[in-house]
Design a protein around this motif. Sequence first.
Motif, PDB file in Angstrom:
ATOM      1  N   LEU A  44      -5.592 -62.352 -56.826  1.00 38.34           N
ATOM      2  CA  LEU A  44      -6.592 -63.141 -55.959  1.00 38.34           C
ATOM      3  C   LEU A  44      -6.410 -63.027 -54.713  1.00 38.34           C
ATOM      4  N   ILE A  45      -4.971 -63.248 -54.016  1.00 40.22           N
ATOM      5  CA  ILE A  45      -4.460 -63.084 -52.820  1.00 40.22           C
ATOM      6  C   ILE A  45      -3.138 -62.394 -52.794  1.00 40.22           C
ATOM      7  N   SER A  46      -2.910 -61.569 -51.715  1.00 36.71           N
ATOM      8  CA  SER A  46      -1.589 -61.123 -51.558  1.00 36.71           C
ATOM      9  C   SER A  46      -0.496 -62.011 -50.874  1.00 36.71           C
ATOM     10  N   LEU A  47       0.646 -61.608 -50.979  1.00 35.72           N
ATOM     11  CA  LEU A  47       1.653 -62.266 -50.026  1.00 35.72           C
ATOM     12  C   LEU A  47       1.536 -61.916 -48.745  1.00 35.72           C
ATOM     13  N   GLU A  48       1.198 -60.701 -48.454  1.00 35.45           N
ATOM     14  CA  GLU A  48       0.860 -60.719 -47.310  1.00 35.45           C
ATOM     15  C   GLU A  48      -0.277 -61.503 -46.399  1.00 35.45           C
ATOM     16  N   GLU A  49      -1.368 -61.571 -47.309  1.00 36.58           N
ATOM     17  CA  GLU A  49      -2.532 -62.507 -46.802  1.00 36.58           C
ATOM     18  C   GLU A  49      -2.045 -64.055 -46.494  1.00 36.58           C
ATOM     19  N   ILE A  56      10.698 -68.366 -44.095  1.00 37.21           N
ATOM     20  CA  ILE A  56      10.279 -67.762 -45.293  1.00 37.21           C
ATOM     21  C   ILE A  56      11.477 -67.869 -46.204  1.00 37.21           C
ATOM     22  N   PHE A  57      11.278 -68.312 -47.355  1.00 35.32           N
ATOM     23  CA  PHE A  57      12.284 -68.222 -48.572  1.00 35.32           C
ATOM     24  C   PHE A  57      11.878 -67.257 -49.259  1.00 35.32           C
ATOM     25  N   TYR A  58      12.346 -66.010 -49.523  1.00 39.22           N
ATOM     26  CA  TYR A  58      11.823 -64.989 -50.381  1.00 39.22           C
ATOM     27  C   TYR A  58      12.652 -65.151 -51.847  1.00 39.22           C
ATOM     28  N   GLU A  59      12.017 -64.657 -52.834  1.00 35.62           N
ATOM     29  CA  GLU A  59      12.298 -64.583 -54.007  1.00 35.62           C
ATOM     30  C   GLU A  59      12.991 -63.260 -54.524  1.00 35.62           C
ATOM     31  N   ASP A  60      12.755 -62.338 -53.899  1.00 36.48           N
ATOM     32  CA  ASP A  60      13.140 -60.857 -54.352  1.00 36.48           C
ATOM     33  C   ASP A  60      12.912 -60.074 -52.996  1.00 36.48           C
ATOM     34  N   VAL A  61      13.485 -58.771 -53.129  1.00 34.49           N
ATOM     35  CA  VAL A  61      13.528 -57.898 -52.157  1.00 34.49           C
ATOM     36  C   VAL A  61      12.370 -57.421 -51.257  1.00 34.49           C
ATOM     37  N   GLN A  62      11.254 -57.289 -52.335  1.00 36.27           N
ATOM     38  CA  GLN A  62       9.853 -56.914 -51.964  1.00 36.27           C
ATOM     39  C   GLN A  62       9.356 -58.102 -50.997  1.00 36.27           C
ATOM     40  N   GLN A  63       9.634 -59.407 -51.292  1.00 33.65           N
ATOM     41  CA  GLN A  63       8.914 -59.951 -50.685  1.00 33.65           C
ATOM     42  C   GLN A  63       9.574 -60.114 -49.194  1.00 33.65           C
ATOM     43  N   ALA A  64      10.887 -59.994 -49.160  1.00 29.21           N
ATOM     44  CA  ALA A  64      11.718 -59.963 -47.758  1.00 29.21           C
ATOM     45  C   ALA A  64      11.186 -58.824 -46.869  1.00 29.21           C
ATOM     46  N   GLU A  65      10.816 -57.733 -47.746  1.00 31.17           N
ATOM     47  CA  GLU A  65      10.322 -56.564 -46.847  1.00 31.17           C
ATOM     48  C   GLU A  65       9.298 -56.792 -46.352  1.00 31.17           C
ATOM     49  N   ILE A  66       8.210 -57.270 -46.977  1.00 33.59           N
ATOM     50  CA  ILE A  66       6.764 -57.740 -46.908  1.00 33.59           C
ATOM     51  C   ILE A  66       6.726 -58.937 -45.630  1.00 33.59           C
ATOM     52  N   ALA A  67       7.498 -59.805 -45.769  1.00 33.71           N
ATOM     53  CA  ALA A  67       7.638 -60.663 -44.539  1.00 33.71           C
ATOM     54  C   ALA A  67       8.292 -59.882 -43.278  1.00 33.71           C
ATOM     55  N   HIS A  68       9.213 -59.121 -43.435  1.00 34.48           N
ATOM     56  CA  HIS A  68       9.610 -58.542 -41.931  1.00 34.48           C
ATOM     57  C   HIS A  68       8.462 -57.770 -41.577  1.00 34.48           C
ATOM     58  N   GLN A  69       7.831 -56.973 -42.546  1.00 31.37           N
ATOM     59  CA  GLN A  69       6.624 -56.176 -42.140  1.00 31.37           C
ATOM     60  C   GLN A  69       5.406 -57.077 -41.190  1.00 31.37           C
ATOM     61  N   VAL A  70       5.428 -58.000 -41.785  1.00 35.86           N
ATOM     62  CA  VAL A  70       4.176 -58.755 -41.259  1.00 35.86           C
ATOM     63  C   VAL A  70       4.679 -59.441 -39.858  1.00 35.86           C
ATOM     64  N   ILE A  71       6.059 -59.650 -39.755  1.00 37.12           N
ATOM     65  CA  ILE A  71       6.398 -60.148 -38.556  1.00 37.12           C
ATOM     66  C   ILE A  71       6.641 -58.911 -37.533  1.00 37.12           C
ATOM     67  N   ALA A  72       7.005 -57.778 -37.831  1.00 29.33           N
ATOM     68  CA  ALA A  72       6.791 -56.687 -37.172  1.00 29.33           C
ATOM     69  C   ALA A  72       5.225 -56.371 -36.518  1.00 29.33           C
ATOM     70  N   LYS A  73       4.503 -56.484 -37.385  1.00 26.34           N
ATOM     71  CA  LYS A  73       2.972 -56.048 -37.068  1.00 26.34           C
ATOM     72  C   LYS A  73       2.616 -57.258 -35.925  1.00 26.34           C
ATOM     73  N   LEU A  74       2.972 -58.593 -36.171  1.00 25.13           N
ATOM     74  CA  LEU A  74       2.541 -59.530 -35.342  1.00 25.13           C
ATOM     75  C   LEU A  74       3.049 -59.359 -34.051  1.00 25.13           C
ATOM     76  N   HIS A  75       4.410 -58.786 -33.767  1.00 24.81           N
ATOM     77  CA  HIS A  75       5.239 -58.347 -32.760  1.00 24.81           C
ATOM     78  C   HIS A  75       4.434 -57.318 -31.958  1.00 24.81           C
ATOM     79  N   GLU A  76       4.148 -56.258 -33.045  1.00 24.07           N
ATOM     80  CA  GLU A  76       3.646 -54.759 -32.274  1.00 24.07           C
ATOM     81  C   GLU A  76       1.996 -55.150 -31.817  1.00 24.07           C
ATOM     82  N   GLU A  77       1.378 -56.406 -32.323  1.00 29.73           N
ATOM     83  CA  GLU A  77       0.156 -56.543 -31.953  1.00 29.73           C
ATOM     84  C   GLU A  77       0.221 -57.520 -30.741  1.00 29.73           C
TER      85      GLU A  77
END
Length: 180
Positions: free
Chosen positions: A64-69, A98-119
């Motif tokens: 219903l909702i992604s971690l990215e959202e 952000i306290f992540y539970e696995d590597v995928q969550q960490a990657e998504i968190a870093h991607q969102v932060i990078a996108k916010l910086h880029e924008e």
Amino acid sequence: MAKRITLGGGCFWCTEAVFTAIEGVIGVKPGYMGGKRENPTYEQVCSGATGHAEVIQITYDDALISLEELLYVFFYTHNPTTLNRQGADVGTQYRSVIFYEDVQQAEIAHQVIAKLHEEKVYPDKIVTEVSPASVFYVAEDYHHQYFIRNRNQPYCMAVIEPKLVKLLKGFRDKIKPELL
């Protein structure tokens, strides 16, 4: 499928109220994470001496909702550019994290932060900590559903209510229908 993420964005009364309103969120528990003391109390965490952050542990349905959202809601509803501070709340216990539970969550968190910086969403650098989840200590009962039980209290009206209004403006399509 139910997944879990733990976020700290200042006072957990505020973050709990925000994420409780989001469609796809199954549950929100306020608590403490990231410190060195076992079974800390609210008073101990507020002293800043334990190293814990006030956090919420979110259980959500990723169909219903992604971690990215969820992370976009997180970054939209608090200031991730102030180190150890949210408004008048100051100290490491109020850090953006952000306290992540696995590597995928960490990657998504870093991607969102990078996108916010880029924008260039924020004029200043995002200082949100991205760390592996550790032991989660559930907060005392009186902190649970704090806004719902105390919405007429001055803090709730002055600090939490504006966050919910902002949430409604930016993420109306993510709000649980029964709350609209």
